[in-house]
Scaffold this motif. Structure first.
Motif, mmCIF file in Angstrom:
data_model
loop_
_atom_site.group_PDB
_atom_site.id
_atom_site.type_symbol
_atom_site.label_atom_id
_atom_site.label_comp_id
_atom_site.label_asym_id
_atom_site.label_seq_id
_atom_site.Cartn_x
_atom_site.Cartn_y
_atom_site.Cartn_z
ATOM 1 N N LYS A 213 0.842 -1.188 0.000
ATOM 2 C CA LYS A 213 0.000 0.000 0.000
ATOM 3 C C LYS A 213 0.879 1.240 0.000
ATOM 4 O O LYS A 213 1.930 1.255 0.650
ATOM 5 C CB LYS A 213 -0.910 0.019 1.223
ATOM 6 C CG LYS A 213 -2.055 -0.974 1.169
ATOM 7 C CD LYS A 213 -2.994 -0.769 2.355
ATOM 8 C CE LYS A 213 -4.191 -1.717 2.253
ATOM 9 N NZ LYS A 213 -5.157 -1.497 3.363
ATOM 10 N N ASN A 229 -7.379 3.351 3.051
ATOM 11 C CA ASN A 229 -6.448 3.233 1.933
ATOM 12 C C ASN A 229 -6.642 1.912 1.198
ATOM 13 O O ASN A 229 -6.258 0.851 1.688
ATOM 14 C CB ASN A 229 -5.014 3.360 2.455
ATOM 15 C CG ASN A 229 -3.979 3.376 1.343
ATOM 16 O OD1 ASN A 229 -4.315 3.342 0.165
ATOM 17 N ND2 ASN A 229 -2.716 3.442 1.732
ATOM 18 N N HIS A 230 -7.223 1.982 0.010
ATOM 19 C CA HIS A 230 -7.407 0.795 -0.830
ATOM 20 C C HIS A 230 -6.406 0.765 -1.993
ATOM 21 O O HIS A 230 -6.443 -0.162 -2.810
ATOM 22 C CB HIS A 230 -8.823 0.771 -1.431
ATOM 23 C CG HIS A 230 -9.923 0.821 -0.434
ATOM 24 N ND1 HIS A 230 -10.261 -0.245 0.366
ATOM 25 C CD2 HIS A 230 -10.774 1.823 -0.105
ATOM 26 C CE1 HIS A 230 -11.278 0.094 1.147
ATOM 27 N NE2 HIS A 230 -11.599 1.338 0.887
ATOM 28 N N ALA A 231 -5.533 1.753 -2.077
ATOM 29 C CA ALA A 231 -4.636 1.884 -3.224
ATOM 30 C C ALA A 231 -3.500 0.867 -3.158
ATOM 31 O O ALA A 231 -3.192 0.299 -2.104
ATOM 32 C CB ALA A 231 -4.076 3.300 -3.282
ATOM 33 N N LYS A 232 -2.852 0.658 -4.308
ATOM 34 C CA LYS A 232 -1.733 -0.283 -4.405
ATOM 35 C C LYS A 232 -0.559 0.352 -5.131
ATOM 36 O O LYS A 232 -0.731 1.171 -6.032
ATOM 37 C CB LYS A 232 -2.161 -1.551 -5.154
ATOM 38 C CG LYS A 232 -3.162 -2.416 -4.413
ATOM 39 C CD LYS A 232 -3.463 -3.675 -5.200
ATOM 40 C CE LYS A 232 -4.446 -4.580 -4.461
ATOM 41 N NZ LYS A 232 -4.754 -5.817 -5.227
ATOM 42 N N LYS A 240 -0.286 5.566 -13.327
ATOM 43 C CA LYS A 240 -0.613 6.253 -12.077
ATOM 44 C C LYS A 240 -2.076 6.679 -12.146
ATOM 45 O O LYS A 240 -2.471 7.465 -13.008
ATOM 46 C CB LYS A 240 0.276 7.479 -11.869
ATOM 47 C CG LYS A 240 -0.029 8.215 -10.545
ATOM 48 C CD LYS A 240 0.512 9.634 -10.524
ATOM 49 C CE LYS A 240 2.011 9.672 -10.330
ATOM 50 N NZ LYS A 240 2.514 11.060 -10.120
ATOM 51 N N ILE A 242 -4.744 7.485 -9.162
ATOM 52 C CA ILE A 242 -5.198 7.554 -7.771
ATOM 53 C C ILE A 242 -6.475 8.386 -7.690
ATOM 54 O O ILE A 242 -6.546 9.496 -8.231
ATOM 55 C CB ILE A 242 -4.123 8.176 -6.856
ATOM 56 C CG1 ILE A 242 -2.908 7.253 -6.762
ATOM 57 C CG2 ILE A 242 -4.682 8.474 -5.472
ATOM 58 C CD1 ILE A 242 -3.167 5.961 -6.015
ATOM 59 N N GLU A 243 -7.471 7.855 -7.015
ATOM 60 C CA GLU A 243 -8.725 8.572 -6.809
ATOM 61 C C GLU A 243 -8.943 8.777 -5.311
ATOM 62 O O GLU A 243 -8.790 7.847 -4.520
ATOM 63 C CB GLU A 243 -9.906 7.794 -7.393
ATOM 64 C CG GLU A 243 -11.241 8.512 -7.212
ATOM 65 C CD GLU A 243 -12.416 7.688 -7.713
ATOM 66 O OE1 GLU A 243 -13.231 8.229 -8.463
ATOM 67 O OE2 GLU A 243 -12.522 6.499 -7.330
ATOM 68 N N ILE A 255 -9.172 6.158 -0.535
ATOM 69 C CA ILE A 255 -8.134 6.293 -1.557
ATOM 70 C C ILE A 255 -8.072 4.985 -2.331
ATOM 71 O O ILE A 255 -7.894 3.915 -1.747
ATOM 72 C CB ILE A 255 -6.762 6.610 -0.935
ATOM 73 C CG1 ILE A 255 -6.836 7.900 -0.128
ATOM 74 C CG2 ILE A 255 -5.699 6.732 -2.016
ATOM 75 C CD1 ILE A 255 -5.564 8.242 0.605
ATOM 76 N N GLN A 256 -8.237 5.085 -3.645
ATOM 77 C CA GLN A 256 -8.228 3.898 -4.499
ATOM 78 C C GLN A 256 -7.325 4.122 -5.706
ATOM 79 O O GLN A 256 -6.973 5.260 -6.025
ATOM 80 C CB GLN A 256 -9.649 3.591 -4.964
ATOM 81 C CG GLN A 256 -10.642 3.356 -3.835
ATOM 82 C CD GLN A 256 -12.004 2.966 -4.346
ATOM 83 O OE1 GLN A 256 -12.215 1.885 -4.866
ATOM 84 N NE2 GLN A 256 -12.963 3.890 -4.201
ATOM 85 N N GLY A 257 -6.985 3.010 -6.361
ATOM 86 C CA GLY A 257 -6.203 3.096 -7.585
ATOM 87 C C GLY A 257 -4.777 2.610 -7.428
ATOM 88 O O GLY A 257 -4.441 1.900 -6.475
ATOM 89 N N THR A 258 -3.932 3.043 -8.368
ATOM 90 C CA THR A 258 -2.548 2.558 -8.412
ATOM 91 C C THR A 258 -1.564 3.719 -8.524
ATOM 92 O O THR A 258 -1.861 4.755 -9.119
ATOM 93 C CB THR A 258 -2.345 1.633 -9.621
ATOM 94 O OG1 THR A 258 -2.681 2.340 -10.838
ATOM 95 C CG2 THR A 258 -3.214 0.393 -9.507
#
Length: 492
Positions: A213, A229-232, A240, A242-243, A255-258
């Motif tokens: 994360k 925080n769900h992002a990776k 890139k 990120i939302e 927070i999601q996305g990469t």
């Protein structure tokens, strides 16, 4: 018959950019090629494909005489977007004055016995949108200097200086977590010197390796928001994306996305829910850093009339606040000023009373208030309506006011790289022919783009202009059209 009239009106509006509609008789400025600005702008409006089906309201006046030199749909009411801030700024400077500042007070209904304050401590906000962590720290230090190390009572945040309506009437629910749609409260806080009151800044940094994360930092540090925080983190070279979104009615931020390894961090402002709690939390933390122990709860309430003032923080004067307000087009500042005008003149800090005061003041400044529709102070509403001729009329009349130097200094300057000089025009109009020669307020909403202000010409004159573009399919294309018109005016 009614259907036929409506059809004709619709056709006129669609074809309007190609028509030469003028509410006042214009003169023509002769350019070096003899064609003048009239011919050059008319040709641009007729030929630009991005204006097909759109509406273009344009007004150009002489700074010295106020006479209209060019008009195209100049009397047609259109949505101004953030050009409405030109009206709000003028009214606020006229009503409140250049030296006006906001106060934040710390009071108590208790008594001090040695190092202990026996009673509640109140943080009373009076609209200051510029409170930073260091300001809460300063107020806490002043309490500590009185020898107080313990408070046997509650810590109470008081936001009753304004009413409890936090959003202007037409703000879209989808904008509530955006920095430009933050709540307006008499007690609020800003994360940095852009002074986006009621927001926190989130920074997302890639993790140590793919699959981990990313790290998330919140500034200023506060217990009010909860970050999920769900992002990776993904391998270098990947996308890139990120939302950052806050749940409606809460302070839970997802927070999601990469984000790829080695990528630059993502920085985003997020508006918080119930900004009074946010400001109170920052003050509570500041008190703790001063080793002041609070035995009671932190809550929102009202300060008793007999409470004793312990310390007060004064904001910068309005003349200085105008810089971040207008240069960066700060919506929160605009709406705060509306409420403050209402509080100052009509003893009620509301949009309703503030807009009443604003209309009265604009009328005194020569604006025909019967010919416009005001819904807020920032221009975020799609229902606000004003004509280009009314904007240039205001810009002509204000030059005779004692506060005009503060007003014009607050406008973005074309091509000026310094953020607090160029503002929203720092990356526009950078050609030598126009760089530094345009001082104007930008505006942008979905389907809307606008630019109004002052421009120095090749002949040595200064012109006042307003460009309101509505029903655009691409509002960024509107900026290009505005810049081309500005270049035409500068060359005259």
């Amino acid at each position: 018959m009614k259907t036929y009239v409506k059809l004709v009106l619709c056709i006129v509006m669609i074809l309007a950019p190609g028509l030469n509609i003028r509410g006042e008789e214009p003169a023509v400025i002769a350019a070096e090629d003899g064609g003048g600005i009239q011919h050059a702008i008319d040709r641009l409006l007729e030929q630009d494909p991005d204006l097909q089906g759109a509406l273009a309201g344009i007004s150009v006046r002489s700074l010295s005489t106020g006479k209209i030199l060019y008009g195209h749909m100049g009397d047609i009411r259109l949505r101004p977007a953030s050009n409405l801030k030109l009206l709000t700024a003028a009214a606020a400077l006229s009503v409140l004055g250049e030296d006006y500042s906001f106060k934040t007070e710390v009071l108590t209904d208790g008594v001090q016995r040695g190092k202990t304050l026996k009673g509640n401590l109140y943080l009373k906000g009076k609209g200051d949108p510029t409170l930073l962590t260091k300001d809460f720290e300063e107020m806490a230090e002043n309490i500590r200097k009185k020898g107080i190390t313990s408070i046997r009572g509650h810590l109470v945040g008081d936001d009753t200086w304004y009413d409890d309506v936090r959003y202007s009437s037409d703000l879209a629910w989808s904008d509530e977590d955006q920095y430009y749609g933050a709540q307006v409260s008499a007690l609020t806080a800003s994360p940095n010197e852009d002074y986006d009151a009621g927001t926190v800044i989130l920074e997302v940094t890639p993790g140590s390796k793919a699959g981990k994360k990313p790290a998330v930092a919140v500034s200023p540090k506060t217990n009010v928001v909860n970050v999920v925080n769900h992002a990776k983190t993904v391998p270098e070279g990947k996308k890139k994306d990120i939302e950052v979104k806050r749940d409606h009615g809460t302070n839970t931020i997802h927070i999601q996305g990469t984000i790829p390894q080695g990528a630059s961090k993502v920085r985003q402002w997020v508006a918080v829910w119930e900004t009074s709690h946010y400001a109170l939390d920052l003050f509570k933390k500041a008190l703790h850093r001063q080793d002041i122990h609070i035995l009671g709860d932190a809550k929102i309430g009202e300060t008793p009339k007999n409470a004793e003032l312990m310390t007060v923080h004064q904001s910068m004067p309005l003349s200085e606040l105008m810089i971040p307000f207008m240069k960066l087009s700060n919506n929160g500042h605009a709406e705060t000023l509306v409420k403050e005008m209402g509080k100052t003149v009509k003893k009620e800090g509301s949009w309703e009373k503030g807009l009443e005061v604003m209309r009265t003041e604009l009328e005194a400044l020569g604006v025909d208030t019967d010919a416009l529709l005001l819904r807020d102070g920032s221009g975020i509403s799609h229902i606000n309506l004003i004509s280009a001729h009314q904007i240039t009329k205001l810009l002509y009349s204000v030059q005779h006011e004692e506060w005009f130097s503060s007003y014009i200094r607050s406008l973005p300057v074309s091509g000026a790289s310094d953020r607090m000089v160029g503002g929203t025009l720092r990356n526009r109009l950078t050609n030598p022919s126009v760089k530094g020669k345009v001082r104007a307020k930008t505006g942008s909403l979905s389907t809307v783009s606008s630019l109004s202000g002052y421009i120095d010409t090749k002949s040595g004159d200064t012109l006042i202009f307003s460009i309101l573009l509505n029903q655009l399919l691409d509002d960024e294309k509107g900026q290009e059209i505005e810049d081309r018109i500005a270049e035409i005016l500068a060359a005259s």
